[in-house]
Design an enzyme around this catalytic site. Structure first.
Site, PDB file in Angstrom:
ATOM      1  N   CYS A  98       0.852  -1.196   0.000  1.00 13.98           N
ATOM      2  CA  CYS A  98       0.000   0.000   0.000  1.00 13.98           C
ATOM      3  C   CYS A  98       0.886   1.243   0.000  1.00 13.98           C
ATOM      4  O   CYS A  98       1.656   1.466   0.940  1.00 13.98           O
ATOM      5  CB  CYS A  98      -0.910  -0.009   1.226  1.00 13.98           C
ATOM      6  SG  CYS A  98      -2.059   1.395   1.270  1.00 13.98           S
ATOM      7  N   VAL A  99       0.759   2.049  -1.042  1.00 13.02           N
ATOM      8  CA  VAL A  99       1.575   3.254  -1.166  1.00 13.02           C
ATOM      9  C   VAL A  99       1.178   4.283  -0.107  1.00 13.02           C
ATOM     10  O   VAL A  99       2.032   4.937   0.506  1.00 13.02           O
ATOM     11  CB  VAL A  99       1.427   3.848  -2.582  1.00 13.02           C
ATOM     12  CG1 VAL A  99       2.215   5.142  -2.700  1.00 13.02           C
ATOM     13  CG2 VAL A  99       1.899   2.851  -3.628  1.00 13.02           C
TER      14      VAL A  99
END
Length: 352
Positions: free
Chosen positions: A199-200
């Site tokens: 997850c950025v």
């Protein structure tokens, strides 16, 4: 004059360099480009939350009036706001369950067991009624070193069918034996147990150790966005006179929030489906590329134990962060391939 300007420019650059070095000394995480990017994304996310809530409390007089009459309404909203941000930071700072950490725990536990068994087998001499045990620490350490490093390999290989090559399940980047459902994350540069995705916005991987926290964060964020959107619509429909620029700002924020809400709802439903079927995003998207899933039919969920059991283990069996699942046997896969009958529905086969 040119030399003076050049000297002044050099002095300014030196000052900026010293200021940058001082900032990096106080905030070493900013020296890494990846961490700096994650830090900026976190600041952006927090600022967006503050802007959306701040605009309401600055311009919505009805909300302020309602807060005075029914403070519990605003208190619950602010509690949800604070809980969502807290859940975001807890999830972003949590470990997804790295393979190296699990391997270290397994090997240390095996060394402790071997050390205890070897200690009990050492010859003891008695003097004045006291038992004195003599142990050569260097020799004991050398004996345990080889055994400890093999404990993880043996544990993992037992999860695969007999005849599986050790090389085929060894990560080429970490050089560790990967259990089923683990994958190397190139962003974190580590192998993650039950890898889902990187997850950025959180700046971390989602895996076995923090998937539950991630789902609760999405749930809280969806509820907060829905409630905030409702407040924005009420404000736009109210009879309070508003300047045109305020209308434009509120509509722009509401449209952006609407798209975010649609994305969050789809993400929440998608991960709820993954939880009920005991799958991960990586397994669903790259099913044909994963060796142990390649020959399994699409409608078969090899790691599913039934919706109720999957949900229970996801929510309540997270105390063991390094819990690993062996590959299902051929008999178990045949059972999952069997079509449902009326008796299966009555006996809740899909739930057990």
């Amino acid at each position: 004059m040119g030399a003076l300007c050049s000297g002044g420019g050099g002095l300014s650059r030196d000052t900026l360099d010293r200021f940058s070095d001082r900032c990096l000394r106080f905030f070493p995480c900013l020296s890494d480009p990846a961490r700096r990017s994650t830090f900026c994304l976190r600041i952006t996310l927090v600022m967006l939350h503050l802007i959306y809530v701040g605009v309401l409390f600055i311009f919505d007089k009805d909300l302020i009036h309602k807060t005075k009459q029914e403070p519990w309404y605003t208190i619950i909203y602010l509690l949800l706001f604070a809980a969502t941000l807290a859940q975001y930071f807890v999830t972003s700072g949590s470990s997804p369950g790295y393979v190296l950490d699990a391997m270290r725990v397994v090997n240390e536990a095996d060394i402790s067991r071997n050390r205890a068994s070897m200690t009990s087998k050492q010859p003891a001499s008695s003097k004045n009624g006291d038992v004195v045990v003599t142990i050569d620490g260097n020799q004991l350490g050398r004996n345990l070193l080889g055994r400890g490093t093999m404990a993880w390999t043996k544990l993992v290989m037992d999860m695969y069918p007999s005849g599986t090559s050790l090389r085929s399940v060894t990560c080429t980047y970490c050089d560790v034996v990967q259990p089923p459902r683990a994958k190397h994350c190139h962003d974190c540069d580590k192998c993650v147990l039950q890898f889902d995705h990187h997850c950025v916005w959180l700046g971390t991987c989602i895996g076995q150790g923090n998937h539950c926290r991630f789902w609760w964060y999405i749930c809280g964020e969806t509820a907060l966005s829905l409630w905030t959107g409702t407040l924005y619509i009420k404000f736009l429909k109210s009879d309070i006179s508003k300047p045109w620029w305020l209308y434009a700002i509120m509509i722009l924020l509401l449209v952006t929030l609407f798209f975010c809400l649609i994305f969050l709802l789809l993400l929440l439903l998608f991960h709820s489906y993954l939880i009920l079927t005991n799958q991960t995003t990586y397994e669903l998207v790259r099913r044909r590329r994963i060796q142990y899933l390649r020959n399994i039919p699409e409608r078969v969920y090899p790691f599913s134990k039934g919706a109720c059991r999957n949900l229970y283990e996801f929510c309540f069996a997270q105390s063991s962060k390094y819990r690993m699942e062996p590959l299902p046997t051929a008999q178990e896969l045949e059972e999952k391939l069997r079509p449902y009958t009326c008796s299966d529905v009555l006996s809740c086969r899909c739930c057990c």
